[in-house]
Write an enzyme that holds these catalytic residues in place. Structure first.
Site, short mmCIF file in Angstrom:
data_model
loop_
_atom_site.label_atom_id
_atom_site.label_comp_id
_atom_site.label_asym_id
_atom_site.label_seq_id
_atom_site.Cartn_x
_atom_site.Cartn_y
_atom_site.Cartn_z
N LEU A 1 0.83 -1.21 0.00
CA LEU A 1 0.00 0.00 0.00
C LEU A 1 0.87 1.25 0.00
O LEU A 1 0.63 2.18 -0.79
CB LEU A 1 -0.92 0.00 1.22
CG LEU A 1 -1.62 1.33 1.58
CD1 LEU A 1 -2.48 1.82 0.43
CD2 LEU A 1 -2.44 1.17 2.85
N TYR B 1 2.91 1.53 -3.36
CA TYR B 1 1.98 1.77 -4.46
C TYR B 1 1.47 3.21 -4.45
O TYR B 1 1.45 3.88 -5.50
CB TYR B 1 0.80 0.80 -4.35
CG TYR B 1 -0.37 1.13 -5.25
CD1 TYR B 1 -0.30 0.92 -6.62
CD2 TYR B 1 -1.56 1.65 -4.72
CE1 TYR B 1 -1.38 1.22 -7.45
CE2 TYR B 1 -2.63 1.95 -5.54
CZ TYR B 1 -2.55 1.74 -6.90
OH TYR B 1 -3.60 2.05 -7.72
N HIS B 2 1.05 3.67 -3.28
CA HIS B 2 0.51 5.02 -3.18
C HIS B 2 1.57 6.08 -3.51
O HIS B 2 1.32 7.00 -4.30
CB HIS B 2 -0.05 5.24 -1.78
CG HIS B 2 -0.73 6.56 -1.60
ND1 HIS B 2 -1.53 7.12 -2.57
CD2 HIS B 2 -0.74 7.44 -0.56
CE1 HIS B 2 -2.01 8.28 -2.15
NE2 HIS B 2 -1.53 8.50 -0.94
N HIS B 3 2.75 5.94 -2.92
CA HIS B 3 3.81 6.92 -3.17
C HIS B 3 4.30 6.88 -4.62
O HIS B 3 4.63 7.92 -5.20
CB HIS B 3 4.99 6.68 -2.23
CG HIS B 3 4.82 7.32 -0.89
ND1 HIS B 3 3.87 6.91 0.02
CD2 HIS B 3 5.48 8.36 -0.29
CE1 HIS B 3 3.94 7.66 1.11
NE2 HIS B 3 4.90 8.54 0.94
#
Length: 288
Positions: free
Chosen positions: A167, A170-172
């Site tokens: 998470l 992926y987000h960064h």
């Protein structure tokens, strides 16, 4: 410094060769799925890291390489002493958090101010390249997403391998690409909403991180001052939900903001809601 000139010229030639391959491939890929980015916004075309996707792609490759090697290193050489960070690392953490609190607050207030000055409605605002001040803040917001790679590097330096989850990476990794596209094609209009909302969430988030870094680590202190951690995650999820509603509204209304950005945001916000929802459940409910 003359000895460095050939090295600089060689690096420029190598970058130009890479850019000649990467940039057309990215634009061809976005065109093929109907997310045509061109032409570049006149408000951001002369700003760094916008005209070509290559600098961002190279930054992402470096980020993933550092994350991968850092995770391997920490598996082999885990930190055996927990709780007390070295002075320089703690100073870096505090400076990083204070900087992002200030930057996020500035971006939030400036975006809201520019929306007010330009008489924006809540949603459904067209992008206007004449609104150069709004475009500059959107550009700063985009660049800040690259700087926020530092979050991950600090976690690795601290030995907090569990925090460097799918998470998190992926987000960064993905958010910077999305905001490059917005900064390239339409840095204004309805982009103000998610940038302002995310900036406010980051004011709260980095304030929490700062407090966690300076306060004692005992449970009594955590319960007294850091009780609102779970509500921070709820705030993040509410942000994604609002962004999803906005994207759906833009898709099915007569809004003049580019439809491909709305399509992209629908897909992206669904993935974030799923991943953050799973994180929230596993942290606050699965163990009970």
């Amino acid at each position: 410094m003359e000895f460095a000139q050939p090295l600089v010229a060689m690096a420029q030639e190598q970058y130009a060769a890479i850019d000649a391959v990467v940039a057309p491939a990215i634009f061809s890929a976005t065109d093929s799925i109907g997310w045509g980015l061109k032409p570049i916004s006149s408000a951001t075309k002369d700003l760094p890291l916008v005209e070509s996707p290559t600098p961002l792609i190279l930054s992402l490759l470096a980020y993933f390489a550092i994350v991968g090697s850092g995770l391997v290193y920490r598996k082999v050489f885990p930190r055996t002493v927990k709780g007390q960070d070295p002075f320089l690392l703690k100073a870096l953490m505090l400076a990083h958090n204070v900087f992002l609190i200030g930057l996020s607050l500035y971006m939030c207030l400036k975006l809201v101010y520019e929306a007010y000055v330009n008489k924006y409605s809540f949603w459904g605002n067209a992008y206007n390249p004449a609104q150069t001040e709004m475009a500059k803040v959107i550009w700063i917001f985009y660049v800040s997403k690259i700087y926020e790679f530092m979050d991950t590097f600090i976690m690795l330096l601290k030995g907090n391998v569990n925090q460097v989850s799918f998470l998190h990476v992926y987000h960064h990794g993905s958010i910077s690409g999305i905001w490059w596209m917005i900064t390239y094609a339409a840095p204004g209009g309805d982009a103000y909403f998610s940038a302002a909302l995310n900036s406010w969430v980051h004011v709260c988030m980095y304030t929490y991180y700062f407090m966690a870094a300076v306060l004692p680590k005992d449970e009594k202190t955590k319960r007294k001052y850091l009780w609102w951690g779970r509500y921070l995650t709820q705030m993040q999820m509410f942000q994604f939900f609002m962004n999803l509603l906005q994207a759906v509204y833009l898709l099915y209304s007569s809004s003049p903001y580019p439809k491909f950005i709305a399509q992209l945001l629908v897909v992206y916000m669904v993935t974030l809601l799923m991943l953050f929802g799973n994180f929230y459940y596993m942290k606050h409910h699965a163990s009970k």
